[in-house]
Each structure stands twice: as structure tokens, then as C-alpha cells.
Design a protein around this motif. Structure first.
Motif, PDB file in Angstrom:
ATOM      1  N   LEU A   1     -18.802 -25.501 -31.372  1.00 52.31           N
ATOM      2  CA  LEU A   1     -17.550 -25.365 -31.273  1.00 52.31           C
ATOM      3  C   LEU A   1     -17.931 -24.842 -30.145  1.00 52.31           C
ATOM      4  N   GLU A   2     -17.237 -24.673 -29.330  1.00 55.53           N
ATOM      5  CA  GLU A   2     -16.602 -24.195 -28.101  1.00 55.53           C
ATOM      6  C   GLU A   2     -15.356 -23.544 -27.773  1.00 55.53           C
ATOM      7  N   VAL A   3     -15.682 -22.420 -27.368  1.00 57.22           N
ATOM      8  CA  VAL A   3     -14.132 -21.887 -27.651  1.00 57.22           C
ATOM      9  C   VAL A   3     -14.040 -21.034 -25.893  1.00 57.22           C
ATOM     10  N   ASP A   4     -13.141 -21.318 -25.393  1.00 60.09           N
ATOM     11  CA  ASP A   4     -12.924 -20.470 -23.656  1.00 60.09           C
ATOM     12  C   ASP A   4     -11.597 -20.187 -23.474  1.00 60.09           C
ATOM     13  N   LEU A   5     -11.439 -18.477 -22.990  1.00 60.24           N
ATOM     14  CA  LEU A   5     -10.788 -18.501 -22.493  1.00 60.24           C
ATOM     15  C   LEU A   5     -10.592 -17.280 -21.194  1.00 60.24           C
ATOM     16  N   GLY A   6      -9.085 -18.415 -20.962  1.00 58.61           N
ATOM     17  CA  GLY A   6      -9.190 -18.251 -19.139  1.00 58.61           C
ATOM     18  C   GLY A   6      -7.832 -17.550 -19.184  1.00 58.61           C
ATOM     19  N   TRP A   7      -7.858 -16.685 -18.272  1.00 59.73           N
ATOM     20  CA  TRP A   7      -6.165 -15.890 -17.716  1.00 59.73           C
ATOM     21  C   TRP A   7      -6.475 -16.012 -16.063  1.00 59.73           C
ATOM     22  N   ARG A   8      -5.449 -15.521 -15.266  1.00 57.66           N
ATOM     23  CA  ARG A   8      -5.006 -15.841 -14.378  1.00 57.66           C
ATOM     24  C   ARG A   8      -3.589 -14.698 -13.708  1.00 57.66           C
ATOM     25  N   ASN A   9      -3.712 -13.500 -12.973  1.00 55.05           N
ATOM     26  CA  ASN A   9      -2.883 -12.747 -12.988  1.00 55.05           C
ATOM     27  C   ASN A   9      -2.773 -12.914 -11.330  1.00 55.05           C
ATOM     28  N   GLY A  10      -1.721 -13.461 -10.907  1.00 51.62           N
ATOM     29  CA  GLY A  10      -0.949 -13.352  -9.508  1.00 51.62           C
ATOM     30  C   GLY A  10       0.094 -12.384  -9.530  1.00 51.62           C
ATOM     31  N   ASN A  11       0.356 -13.265  -8.268  1.00 57.62           N
ATOM     32  CA  ASN A  11       1.801 -12.603  -8.058  1.00 57.62           C
ATOM     33  C   ASN A  11       2.789 -13.081  -8.062  1.00 57.62           C
ATOM     34  N   ASP A  12       2.892 -14.332  -8.464  1.00 60.19           N
ATOM     35  CA  ASP A  12       4.258 -14.316  -9.067  1.00 60.19           C
ATOM     36  C   ASP A  12       4.233 -14.860 -10.535  1.00 60.19           C
ATOM     37  N   TYR A  13       2.674 -14.763 -11.793  1.00 58.58           N
ATOM     38  CA  TYR A  13       2.934 -15.018 -12.896  1.00 58.58           C
ATOM     39  C   TYR A  13       2.026 -14.559 -13.492  1.00 58.58           C
ATOM     40  N   ASN A  14       1.740 -14.627 -14.607  1.00 57.76           N
ATOM     41  CA  ASN A  14       0.482 -14.131 -15.509  1.00 57.76           C
ATOM     42  C   ASN A  14       0.771 -15.426 -16.471  1.00 57.76           C
ATOM     43  N   ALA A  15      -0.910 -15.419 -16.474  1.00 54.62           N
ATOM     44  CA  ALA A  15      -1.247 -16.694 -17.063  1.00 54.62           C
ATOM     45  C   ALA A  15      -2.903 -16.886 -18.126  1.00 54.62           C
ATOM     46  N   PHE A  16      -2.536 -16.667 -19.438  1.00 55.70           N
ATOM     47  CA  PHE A  16      -3.254 -17.269 -20.064  1.00 55.70           C
ATOM     48  C   PHE A  16      -3.536 -18.205 -21.253  1.00 55.70           C
ATOM     49  N   GLN A  17      -4.474 -19.140 -20.816  1.00 50.15           N
ATOM     50  CA  GLN A  17      -4.868 -20.175 -22.208  1.00 50.15           C
ATOM     51  C   GLN A  17      -6.354 -19.676 -23.492  1.00 50.15           C
ATOM     52  N   LEU A  18      -6.573 -20.575 -23.945  1.00 50.14           N
ATOM     53  CA  LEU A  18      -7.538 -20.475 -25.028  1.00 50.14           C
ATOM     54  C   LEU A  18      -8.024 -21.791 -25.262  1.00 50.14           C
TER      55      LEU A  18
END
Length: 159
Positions: free
Chosen positions: A54-71
Motif C-alpha cells: 500500500l502506498e499513501v502520498d500526501l501533497g500540498w501547495r500553499n501559494g499566493n493564489d490558492y491552497n491545495a492538498f491531495q491525499l
């Protein structure tokens, strides 16, 4: 006595060779992807058997225009190529969230996606695992709508 020694050496060699073909119980590190995903992700792998994990990945981006995360969660099947080289294929999915900061609409979205994964990896004799994979995702939502492709280099510590 010589026969016993040769038998012991052969048994130890077989045990070491057998263990080298199995995947590690755990691996943690980084998945360094391109911008079609969210860039760098924290990645964890857990063996489910001798050739699946099983592989679990957590990514996030914190920018001037938006915030995002992905699991992302993937079930992978691992196949031996040669020595410490393996190739793998997997399927799974995940959840992504997007929060637009500077747009007048105030776009906020949470969406689901399905993902596939195919890659190659090398397990060093030290507890280091390097991989290169290709991950297509199909998202269901405005932010994640459609088919996206992500290519990434994985650097993980095995334990």
C-alpha cells in the motif's frame, strides 16, 4: 566437515537471495513530482505481502493564489526485474481540496479522483529505495476535472 560448511554457506546465500527479492516492510520519504500533481509529496509504503504493498502520498501547495492538498492511496503489485531492480503497477484513488484566495468567486472545492501507477525502483543494499513512476489521474470536479499525468522521482528510507 567440508560438506557441512558448504551446506551452511549455501543455506546462508539462499536466505540472503530470498530476502533481497522481497519488498521492505515499510518505506517513508518523498515523491518529487511535476506540477500536474502538487509537486513534492510525503510518501509512505507498507508491505501487504511478499509482492504487494500500500502506498499513501500526501501533497500540498500553499501559494499566493490558492491552497491545495491531495491525499492518494494506491495498491501496488511489485515484480522482480533483476537483482535489486523491481517494477510495479498499481491502482487506487484519493481526495483533493482546492481553496482559491484571490478570485472574486471564492472557489473552494473538494473532489475525488482515481489513479493508476506504473514505475521502476532500485533497492540499494543500504536502506535507500529510489523509484521513477508515472501516475495518470482522472478527477471529478472543476479543479481536478479530466485526465492529468504526473511523473515523479521517489526517494525513500526502508525499514
Amino acid at each position: 566437515m567440508k560438506k557441512l560448511f558448504v551446506l551452511a554457506v549455501a543455506l546462508v546465500g539462499f536466505t540472503i537471495t530470498s530476502n533481497a527479492q522481497q519488498i521492505s516492510d515499510n518505506a517513508i520519504g518523498l515523491r518529487l513530482g511535476d506540477s500536474n500533481g502538487l509537486g513534492t509529496e510525503i510518501s509512505y509504503q507498507r508491505a501487504l505481502g511478499n509482492d504487494t504493498r500500500l502506498e499513501v502520498d500526501l501533497g500540498w501547495r500553499n501559494g499566493n493564489d490558492y491552497n491545495a492538498f491531495q491525499l492518494t492511496g494506491l495498491h501496488q503489485w511489485v515484480y522482480l526485474l533483476d537483482g535489486n531492480f523491481n517494477w510495479y503497477v498499481g491502482a487506487g484513488g484519493g481526495i483533493a481540496a482546492f481553496d482559491g484566495k484571490n478570485d472574486k468567486k471564492g472557489t473552494d472545492e473538494t473532489a475525488l479522483f482515481v489513479a493508476g501507477d506504473i514505475g521502476i525502483e532500485y533497492a540499494f543494499d543500504i536502506p535507500l529505495l529510489l523509484s521513477l513512476d508515472f501516475r495518470p489521474t482522472l478527477g471529478f470536479g472543476d479543479f481536478t476535472d479530466g485526465l492529468n499525468f504526473d511523473i515523479a522521482l521517489g526517494v525513500r528510507y526502508q525499514f
